[in-house]
Enzyme design. Structure first.
Site, PDB file in Angstrom:
ATOM      1  N   TYR A   1       0.862  -1.189   0.000  1.00 47.66           N
ATOM      2  CA  TYR A   1       0.000   0.000   0.000  1.00 47.66           C
ATOM      3  C   TYR A   1       0.895   1.235   0.000  1.00 47.66           C
ATOM      4  CZ  TYR A   1      -3.863  -3.178   0.962  1.00 47.66           C
ATOM      5  OH  TYR A   1      -4.780  -4.202   0.892  1.00 47.66           O
TER       6      TYR A   1
ATOM      7  N   GLY B   1     -15.335  -0.789  -3.145  1.00 42.85           N
ATOM      8  CA  GLY B   1     -14.023  -0.341  -3.602  1.00 42.85           C
ATOM      9  C   GLY B   1     -13.917   1.167  -3.740  1.00 42.85           C
TER      10      GLY B   1
ATOM     11  N   SER C   1     -12.903  -4.505   0.180  1.00 44.16           N
ATOM     12  CA  SER C   1     -13.821  -3.668  -0.630  1.00 44.16           C
ATOM     13  C   SER C   1     -15.265  -3.900  -0.192  1.00 44.16           C
ATOM     14  CB  SER C   1     -13.638  -3.941  -2.128  1.00 44.16           C
ATOM     15  OG  SER C   1     -12.315  -3.673  -2.527  1.00 44.16           O
ATOM     16  N   PRO C   2     -15.556  -3.816   1.111  1.00 43.88           N
ATOM     17  CA  PRO C   2     -16.915  -4.087   1.598  1.00 43.88           C
ATOM     18  C   PRO C   2     -17.929  -3.047   1.120  1.00 43.88           C
ATOM     19  CG  PRO C   2     -15.592  -3.146   3.354  1.00 43.88           C
ATOM     20  CD  PRO C   2     -14.647  -3.430   2.218  1.00 43.88           C
TER      21      PRO C   2
ATOM     22  N   HIS D   1      -0.690 -12.246   0.414  1.00 43.48           N
ATOM     23  CA  HIS D   1      -1.607 -11.310  -0.250  1.00 43.48           C
ATOM     24  C   HIS D   1      -2.396 -11.932  -1.406  1.00 43.48           C
ATOM     25  CE1 HIS D   1      -1.909  -6.669  -0.879  1.00 43.48           C
ATOM     26  NE2 HIS D   1      -3.016  -7.250  -1.257  1.00 43.48           N
TER      27      HIS D   1
HETATM   28  N1  LIG Z   1      -6.507  -8.392   0.008  1.00 45.48           N
HETATM   29  C1  LIG Z   1      -6.621  -7.653  -1.062  1.00 45.48           C
HETATM   30  O1  LIG Z   1      -6.238  -8.043  -2.167  1.00 45.48           O
HETATM   31  C2  LIG Z   1      -7.263  -6.298  -0.927  1.00 45.48           C
HETATM   32  C3  LIG Z   1      -7.690  -5.604  -2.062  1.00 45.48           C
HETATM   33  C4  LIG Z   1      -8.315  -4.366  -1.887  1.00 45.48           C
HETATM   34  C5  LIG Z   1      -8.466  -3.842  -0.602  1.00 45.48           C
HETATM   35  N2  LIG Z   1      -8.011  -4.539   0.481  1.00 45.48           N
HETATM   36  C6  LIG Z   1      -8.185  -4.023   1.855  1.00 45.48           C
HETATM   37  O2  LIG Z   1      -9.543  -3.771   2.085  1.00 45.48           O
HETATM   38  C7  LIG Z   1      -9.736  -2.421   2.504  1.00 45.48           C
HETATM   39  C8  LIG Z   1     -11.067  -1.903   2.021  1.00 45.48           C
HETATM   40  O3  LIG Z   1     -11.215  -2.067   0.636  1.00 45.48           O
HETATM   41  P1  LIG Z   1     -11.187  -0.831  -0.374  1.00 45.48           P
HETATM   42  O4  LIG Z   1     -10.473   0.325   0.260  1.00 45.48           O
HETATM   43  O5  LIG Z   1     -10.731  -1.394  -1.667  1.00 45.48           O
HETATM   44  O6  LIG Z   1     -12.717  -0.501  -0.608  1.00 45.48           O
HETATM   45  P2  LIG Z   1     -13.964  -0.047   0.267  1.00 45.48           P
HETATM   46  O7  LIG Z   1     -13.685  -0.148   1.705  1.00 45.48           O
HETATM   47  O8  LIG Z   1     -15.107  -0.796  -0.279  1.00 45.48           O
HETATM   48  O9  LIG Z   1     -14.113   1.455  -0.199  1.00 45.48           O
HETATM   49  C9  LIG Z   1     -13.194   2.436   0.149  1.00 45.48           C
HETATM   50  C10 LIG Z   1     -13.793   3.772  -0.243  1.00 45.48           C
HETATM   51  O10 LIG Z   1     -14.977   3.971   0.507  1.00 45.48           O
HETATM   52  C11 LIG Z   1     -15.115   5.326   0.829  1.00 45.48           C
HETATM   53  N3  LIG Z   1     -15.876   5.360   2.083  1.00 45.48           N
HETATM   54  C12 LIG Z   1     -15.525   4.776   3.256  1.00 45.48           C
HETATM   55  N4  LIG Z   1     -16.474   4.974   4.185  1.00 45.48           N
HETATM   56  C13 LIG Z   1     -17.435   5.701   3.587  1.00 45.48           C
HETATM   57  C14 LIG Z   1     -18.672   6.226   4.054  1.00 45.48           C
HETATM   58  N5  LIG Z   1     -19.080   6.016   5.302  1.00 45.48           N
HETATM   59  N6  LIG Z   1     -19.433   6.923   3.178  1.00 45.48           N
HETATM   60  C15 LIG Z   1     -19.002   7.122   1.892  1.00 45.48           C
HETATM   61  N7  LIG Z   1     -17.837   6.655   1.396  1.00 45.48           N
HETATM   62  C16 LIG Z   1     -17.059   5.950   2.254  1.00 45.48           C
HETATM   63  C17 LIG Z   1     -13.726   5.812   1.006  1.00 45.48           C
HETATM   64  O11 LIG Z   1     -13.677   7.188   0.662  1.00 45.48           O
HETATM   65  P3  LIG Z   1     -12.877   8.227   1.616  1.00 45.48           P
HETATM   66  O12 LIG Z   1     -11.443   7.843   1.506  1.00 45.48           O
HETATM   67  O13 LIG Z   1     -13.190   9.535   0.985  1.00 45.48           O
HETATM   68  O14 LIG Z   1     -13.416   8.073   2.997  1.00 45.48           O
HETATM   69  C18 LIG Z   1     -12.908   4.962   0.038  1.00 45.48           C
HETATM   70  O15 LIG Z   1     -12.692   5.614  -1.194  1.00 45.48           O
HETATM   71  C19 LIG Z   1      -8.519  -1.690   1.923  1.00 45.48           C
HETATM   72  O16 LIG Z   1      -8.306  -0.457   2.550  1.00 45.48           O
HETATM   73  C20 LIG Z   1      -7.444  -2.712   2.145  1.00 45.48           C
HETATM   74  O17 LIG Z   1      -7.016  -2.672   3.491  1.00 45.48           O
HETATM   75  C21 LIG Z   1      -7.442  -5.760   0.331  1.00 45.48           C
END
Ligand SMILES: NC(=O)c1ccc[n+]([C@@H]2O[C@H](COP(=O)([O-])OP(=O)(O)OC[C@H]3O[C@@H](n4cnc5c(N)ncnc54)[C@H](OP(=O)(O)O)[C@@H]3O)[C@@H](O)[C@H]2O)c1
Length: 282
Positions: A55, A207, A203-204, A125
């Site tokens: 990251y 994403g 990505s709950p 990962h």
């Molecule tokens: N294992 C893997 O291959 C893998 C892949 C992807 C992700 N991940 C992990 O999973 C975590 C979460 O996934 P993700 O970041 O891809 O996607 P996500 O949690 O589905 O979405 C993140 C986005 O949601 C927005 N957000 C968060 N809370 C919100 C709310 N209450 N209202 C409106 N928008 C909101 C954020 O915007 P703001 O920044 O503006 O708040 C951010 O752009 C990552 O941070 C990472 O740690 C793991």
């Protein structure tokens, strides 16, 4: 606060964790804003933060997110930090590297970046198609035997790969993509339930590119209005009620959003809401 077990009786975390990725990739906020977001998460009772050596913007700054989280958590040793190894970022691309030598070096670098003697949860990962999966998992198991890792997790795996990993070592968590609109890992979730392994849906909220717009969905918006909640809170509440082994890890770069996510544990969906939400995925 509702608690979820992460593999062993001594390691419980709150129901909602935080994903650190948006704090370190393209569009990331300043370091002070990032630290403010992490502190807001802790104030809301979040005790689990997911990160990865990858990251960062590119591999000239590997470990950016780990160093940031370590800095923010100096006064918070109670927070469980889960990191990952197995991706590299040449010129910002996402490339897998599951070679044992790479994982060994990556783990050493993560130990330094996090400033710890042992990593509480180290996740492989992503399976690397050019390296036998059991070899990569075996390398992580070696690191655990050497005391560099306490618990092992895997990510982006199928049921077959989960079973293959279990032949090599004990696994306490699986981190796969899952949200209201992506149920492709439901079979993996089911197997984790049978095995008593935690499931961390990444990505709950769908994403970084789309999370802000999920309220455009009419059903989701209607349920959110009925509960006086945001669409994102409904998406997280659905995951929490789907299974008691789930620990969602929403990513956020903003204090207000992470507070909003943490408060999703107070949303109680009815069985009718759950049925309507289940029907959203094709
Ligand atoms: N294992 C893997 O291959 C893998 C892949 C992807 C992700 N991940 C992990 O999973 C975590 C979460 O996934 P993700 O970041 O891809 O996607 P996500 O949690 O589905 O979405 C993140 C986005 O949601 C927005 N957000 C968060 N809370 C919100 C709310 N209450 N209202 C409106 N928008 C909101 C954020 O915007 P703001 O920044 O503006 O708040 C951010 O752009 C990552 O941070 C990472 O740690 C793991």
């Amino acid at each position: 606060m509702p608690l979820r077990k992460l593999g062993s009786s001594e390691l419980f975390v709150g129901a909602i964790g935080m994903g650190g990725m948006p704090l370190s990739v393209n569009g990331r906020p300043s370091e002070s804003q990032s630290i403010e977001a992490i502190h807001a998460a802790i104030e809301q009772g979040i005790t689990f933060i997911d990160t990865a050596d990858a990251y960062c913007l590119n591999d000239s700054e590997n470990g950016h997110n780990e160093r940031l989280i370590a800095k923010a958590l100096k006064q918070h040793p109670e927070v469980v930090v889960a990191t990952k190894g197995g991706h590299i970022r040449p010129n910002g691309a996402w490339v897998t590297d599951g070679r044992p030598d790479h994982l060994r070096q990556a783990c050493e670098d993560s130990l330094k970046a996090l400033g710890v003697e042992a990593i509480t949860l180290y996740q492989f990962h992503r399976p690397d198609p050019s390296v036998p999966f059991a070899e990569s998992v075996g390398a992580v198991a070696d690191l655990q035997r050497e005391g560099k890792i306490v618990h092992i997790g895997i990510s982006n795996v199928s049921v077959t790969q989960l079973e293959a990993a279990l032949l090599v070592t004990k696994v306490v968590s699986v981190q796969n993509r899952m949200n209201l609109f992506d149920r492709s890992s439901l079979d993996v979730l089911k197997r984790c339930e049978e095995l008593g392994i935690a499931f961390l849906p990444y990505s709950p909220l769908t994403g970084m590119g789309s999370a802000g717009n999920i309220g455009d969905n009419e059903t989701l918006s209607r349920i959110a209005t009925a509960h006086g909640a945001s669409a994102q809170q409904i998406a997280l509440a659905w995951l929490l009620q789907l299974s008691n082994i789930i620990i969602p890890i929403p990513g956020s770069s903003r204090k207000a959003n992470i507070i909003n996510c943490a408060e999703a544990i107070n949303v109680k969906l009815t069985s009718e809401d759950m049925a309507l939400l289940h029907a959203l995925a094709k």
